[in-house]
Write a protein that holds these residues in place. Structure first.
Motif, PDB file in Angstrom:
ATOM      1  N   UNK A 225      12.279   4.271  -9.927  1.00 37.17           N
ATOM      2  CA  UNK A 225      11.662   5.525 -10.399  1.00 37.17           C
ATOM      3  C   UNK A 225      12.719   6.458 -10.975  1.00 37.17           C
ATOM      4  N   UNK A 226      13.856   6.570 -10.266  1.00 35.74           N
ATOM      5  CA  UNK A 226      14.927   7.422 -10.758  1.00 35.74           C
ATOM      6  C   UNK A 226      15.485   6.940 -12.084  1.00 35.74           C
ATOM      7  N   UNK A 227      15.667   5.621 -12.230  1.00 34.35           N
ATOM      8  CA  UNK A 227      16.183   5.070 -13.489  1.00 34.35           C
ATOM      9  C   UNK A 227      15.194   5.270 -14.623  1.00 34.35           C
ATOM     10  N   UNK A 228      13.883   5.122 -14.331  1.00 33.32           N
ATOM     11  CA  UNK A 228      12.865   5.358 -15.358  1.00 33.32           C
ATOM     12  C   UNK A 228      12.836   6.829 -15.772  1.00 33.32           C
ATOM     13  N   UNK A 229      12.911   7.716 -14.776  1.00 31.99           N
ATOM     14  CA  UNK A 229      12.940   9.142 -15.097  1.00 31.99           C
ATOM     15  C   UNK A 229      14.169   9.517 -15.893  1.00 31.99           C
ATOM     16  N   UNK A 230      15.301   8.938 -15.535  1.00 31.53           N
ATOM     17  CA  UNK A 230      16.536   9.185 -16.273  1.00 31.53           C
ATOM     18  C   UNK A 230      16.411   8.693 -17.710  1.00 31.53           C
ATOM     19  N   UNK A 231      15.856   7.482 -17.869  1.00 37.21           N
ATOM     20  CA  UNK A 231      15.695   6.940 -19.217  1.00 37.21           C
ATOM     21  C   UNK A 231      14.755   7.770 -20.066  1.00 37.21           C
ATOM     22  N   UNK A 232      13.621   8.189 -19.474  1.00 32.07           N
ATOM     23  CA  UNK A 232      12.679   9.024 -20.223  1.00 32.07           C
ATOM     24  C   UNK A 232      13.323  10.347 -20.638  1.00 32.07           C
TER      25      UNK A 232
ATOM     26  N   UNK B 226       9.921  12.640  -9.216  1.00 34.23           N
ATOM     27  CA  UNK B 226       9.260  13.122  -8.003  1.00 34.23           C
ATOM     28  C   UNK B 226       8.763  11.954  -7.157  1.00 34.23           C
ATOM     29  N   UNK B 227       8.247  10.906  -7.804  1.00 30.41           N
ATOM     30  CA  UNK B 227       7.820   9.727  -7.058  1.00 30.41           C
ATOM     31  C   UNK B 227       8.975   9.087  -6.317  1.00 30.41           C
ATOM     32  N   UNK B 228      10.127   9.000  -6.970  1.00 34.02           N
ATOM     33  CA  UNK B 228      11.300   8.456  -6.297  1.00 34.02           C
ATOM     34  C   UNK B 228      11.704   9.275  -5.090  1.00 34.02           C
ATOM     35  N   UNK B 229      11.660  10.602  -5.219  1.00 35.54           N
ATOM     36  CA  UNK B 229      12.021  11.469  -4.088  1.00 35.54           C
ATOM     37  C   UNK B 229      11.018  11.350  -2.953  1.00 35.54           C
ATOM     38  N   UNK B 230       9.720  11.227  -3.295  1.00 33.19           N
ATOM     39  CA  UNK B 230       8.713  11.013  -2.249  1.00 33.19           C
ATOM     40  C   UNK B 230       8.965   9.697  -1.520  1.00 33.19           C
ATOM     41  N   UNK B 231       9.346   8.664  -2.268  1.00 27.88           N
ATOM     42  CA  UNK B 231       9.661   7.387  -1.635  1.00 27.88           C
ATOM     43  C   UNK B 231      10.830   7.501  -0.680  1.00 27.88           C
ATOM     44  N   UNK B 232      11.841   8.272  -1.064  1.00 26.66           N
ATOM     45  CA  UNK B 232      12.989   8.487  -0.185  1.00 26.66           C
ATOM     46  C   UNK B 232      12.560   9.256   1.068  1.00 26.66           C
ATOM     47  N   UNK B 233      11.739  10.290   0.889  1.00 27.75           N
ATOM     48  CA  UNK B 233      11.266  11.059   2.032  1.00 27.75           C
ATOM     49  C   UNK B 233      10.484  10.200   3.016  1.00 27.75           C
ATOM     50  N   UNK B 234       9.615   9.345   2.498  1.00 26.72           N
ATOM     51  CA  UNK B 234       8.853   8.437   3.358  1.00 26.72           C
ATOM     52  C   UNK B 234       9.780   7.486   4.094  1.00 26.72           C
ATOM     53  N   UNK B 235      10.775   6.965   3.387  1.00 33.61           N
ATOM     54  CA  UNK B 235      11.730   6.047   3.995  1.00 33.61           C
ATOM     55  C   UNK B 235      12.444   6.708   5.170  1.00 33.61           C
ATOM     56  N   UNK B 236      12.881   7.946   4.988  1.00 34.56           N
ATOM     57  CA  UNK B 236      13.549   8.671   6.068  1.00 34.56           C
ATOM     58  C   UNK B 236      12.584   8.937   7.211  1.00 34.56           C
TER      59      UNK B 236
ATOM     60  N   UNK C 152       0.805  -1.218   0.000  1.00 36.76           N
ATOM     61  CA  UNK C 152       0.000   0.000   0.000  1.00 36.76           C
ATOM     62  C   UNK C 152       0.839   1.270   0.000  1.00 36.76           C
ATOM     63  N   UNK C 153       1.992   1.269   0.664  1.00 41.66           N
ATOM     64  CA  UNK C 153       2.756   2.510   0.764  1.00 41.66           C
ATOM     65  C   UNK C 153       3.461   2.887  -0.540  1.00 41.66           C
ATOM     66  N   UNK C 154       3.348   2.065  -1.573  1.00 42.23           N
ATOM     67  CA  UNK C 154       3.891   2.461  -2.883  1.00 42.23           C
ATOM     68  C   UNK C 154       3.052   3.549  -3.542  1.00 42.23           C
ATOM     69  N   UNK C 155       1.950   3.929  -2.898  1.00 44.47           N
ATOM     70  CA  UNK C 155       1.118   5.006  -3.454  1.00 44.47           C
ATOM     71  C   UNK C 155       1.946   6.270  -3.674  1.00 44.47           C
ATOM     72  N   UNK C 156       2.938   6.512  -2.828  1.00 44.47           N
ATOM     73  CA  UNK C 156       3.750   7.719  -2.974  1.00 44.47           C
ATOM     74  C   UNK C 156       4.566   7.700  -4.257  1.00 44.47           C
ATOM     75  N   UNK C 157       4.956   6.517  -4.722  1.00 46.97           N
ATOM     76  CA  UNK C 157       5.784   6.416  -5.912  1.00 46.97           C
ATOM     77  C   UNK C 157       5.028   6.814  -7.172  1.00 46.97           C
ATOM     78  N   UNK C 158       3.723   6.519  -7.205  1.00 46.25           N
ATOM     79  CA  UNK C 158       2.927   6.790  -8.408  1.00 46.25           C
ATOM     80  C   UNK C 158       2.021   8.005  -8.255  1.00 46.25           C
ATOM     81  N   UNK C 159       1.972   8.601  -7.072  1.00 48.20           N
ATOM     82  CA  UNK C 159       1.087   9.757  -6.860  1.00 48.20           C
ATOM     83  C   UNK C 159       1.398  10.902  -7.830  1.00 48.20           C
TER      84      UNK C 159
END
Length: 515
Positions: free
Chosen positions: A302-309, A274-284, A166-173
């Motif tokens: 998320x970061x690798x996908x954003x980099x690739x895009x 942004x989803x990757x950064x939100x995931x990092x923030x939640x982790x901290x 459930x907490x993966x919601x931050x990654x796709x929000x």
């Protein structure tokens, strides 16, 4: 077809094969996965979704992963092999989907896959027996569907992603918000499954288990630990990653920067970053985890996908992609725990000073795919006689993964960390310096073990006994009764706090104190 495109496809294909090889080389199953295995075993034995027989408790955090393991169980006969096979299949599908759909430019795919292969967090948790591999696949699927503006597919895959954890919601929000803004709200109906699918499970969980969220959430997150302490531990989790796995945070930072720079050309790149950064923030915010890298693997993706895009529309892609792969591989090579090393196990396996462990390094020789095949050993099985402690059917343990699974269905295991124990999850923790994330020790209340053995209430503390009676009514009583409904309301609104308001557990003893 130009030479650059042909070369790009060749190097992207090589990167895909290399990443797949690293995942297979390091394939393993961790101790915590056996908590889910015990659920699967009991389900197929006819006991229902129960960890201890006769007690409906959601002791795992990944409903979809559990369902898939249960579906594979008749084919493999062993949750160990089901988990390994499912993890490897998800990882193979992810690698193909990443390069064929999510990041369609071959040079950009080469950069993204190269970055993933250099990450210890990603390689370690592409198997492990936990839900990460399925999370990764669904996350790439959501990204690929969003890039093609297939909002209905986005909604379904995002719903399955949340059902998986459930907490993966931050990654796709951020991605969901972008789709709503890009369509001026018209995507709302198409995206509705993202809420409906996990919502159905939450309703089922409330009716069956008596709680909308897993018991693990209550045990790990509902603690009166100062926010500053949790945040400090979360920062230590990032520091550990930088020390043992610098490529992961390096790719995350590069992905965030690339997403920002490409935001006008490709808003999806920014949403993923942004989803990757939100995931990092939640982790901290929650204090990280005791498994090094586990909570960073999905944000890294998320970061690798954003980099690739972002690279798909960048000039000089062959040069940029080559530099990125060389940089991430170089970062990874600075540590002896790198997944790029040829050894199957690390030579120096230890916890760091903050209690964060290299779980794959610790368990690989006993629970790794290749060591097990080379030594001809069978996976752990339930009902091993040495786990029964001279016939005692109620045992107490702190590591309840393999120990719980091998004990078999006739042993009731009291989990001191309360991941699978609904009573202990509601008791105050024994808080002391040097705590590990997710490892909140609860002293066993006097009379608890005797009560479970005999079936008669033998608690010495009347308040804990009253809490136990509430918990048993919800988790072990008939499903559809007025009494259970009332107890569910009390447990889900105030728990047992009303019974010991003004009392606390001394950190060095098992005695209750009065303020």
């Amino acid at each position: 077809m130009t030479l650059a495109v042909r070369t790009g496809r060749f190097v992207a294909g090589g990167a895909a094969i290399a990443v797949a090889g690293l995942v297979v080389k390091d394939a393993w199953v961790c101790d915590d996965a056996y908590i889910t295995f015990r659920h699967v075993d009991h389900l197929w034995l006819g006991h229902g979704l129960e960890w201890n027989v006769g007690e409906r408790v959601q002791g795992s955090t990944h409903p979809l992963w559990l369902m898939l393991l249960a579906a594979l169980h008749p084919l493999t006969g062993q949750p160990f092999w089901s988990a390994l096979a499912l993890g490897l299949l998800c990882s193979a599908a992810l690698i193909w989907l990443f390069s064929a759909r999510a990041v369609p430019d071959p040079w950009a795919a080469f950069a993204g896959l190269g970055a993933l292969g250099a990450s210890k967090a990603f390689i370690d948790f592409s198997t492990s027996g936990l839900e990460n591999a399925l999370t990764h696949l669904l996350l790439v699927g959501v990204s690929a569907a969003a890039g093609r503006q297939k909002d209905r597919t986005v909604g379904i895959l995002a719903g399955l992603l949340l059902l998986n954890r459930l907490d993966t919601v931050l990654l796709v929000a951020p991605l969901m918000v972008w789709r709503m803004l890009a369509t001026r709200g018209r995507a709302g109906i198409a995206l509705l499954p993202s809420a409906v699918i996990p919502g159905i499970w939450i309703l089922f969980s409330l009716l069956y288990f008596g709680e909308p969220l897993p018991n693990t959430a209550l045990a790990k997150l509902a603690q009166q630990i100062p926010a500053a302490d949790r945040t400090a531990q979360g920062v230590a989790y990032l520091a550990n990653s930088w020390s043992w796995d610098p490529a992961t945070l390096g790719v995350l930072g590069l992905g965030a920067l690339a997403g920002l720079l490409a935001s006008r050309r490709d808003p999806l790149a920014l949403a993923l970053a942004a989803g990757g950064l939100l995931g990092i923030g939640y982790c901290v915010r929650i204090g990280g985890d005791f498994m090094s890298g586990r909570f960073l693997a999905a944000p890294l993706l998320c970061g690798a996908l954003g980099l690739g895009r972002a690279l798909c529309t960048a000039p000089a892609r062959p040069v940029l992609a080559t530099l990125i792969v060389m940089g991430t591989v170089g970062l990874s090579a600075t540590t002896d725990r790198s997944p790029l090393r040829t050894g199957l196990a690390f030579s120096d396996v230890s916890w760091d000073e903050t209690g964060i462990a290299d779980e794959r390094g610790f368990y690989f020789q006993a629970q790794g795919l290749w060591p097990m095949l080379q030594q001809g050993r069978a996976p752990e099985a339930p009902g091993r006689p040495e786990t029964h402690d001279h016939g005692d059917t109620v045992l107490v343990d702190r590591t309840v993964g393999i120990n719980g699974y091998t004990a078999g269905p006739h042993v009731h295991l009291i989990d001191r960390y309360a991941l699978t124990d609904p009573l202990l999850a509601r008791l105050p923790v024994r808080f002391a310096p040097g705590w590990r994330p997710g490892h909140w020790d609860r002293p066993i209340p006097p009379g608890y073990r005797a009560t479970l053995r005999s079936g008669r209430l033998q608690f010495t503390d009347p308040d804990i006994q009253a809490c136990f009676q509430r918990v048993r009514r919800v988790h072990a009583g008939p499903l559809f009764t007025i009494e259970r409904a009332r107890a569910m309301w009390v447990l889900n609104t105030r728990g047992c706090d009303d019974l010991w308001r003004g009392r606390w557990m001394h950190p060095q003893t098992t005695e209750w104190q009065v303020d």
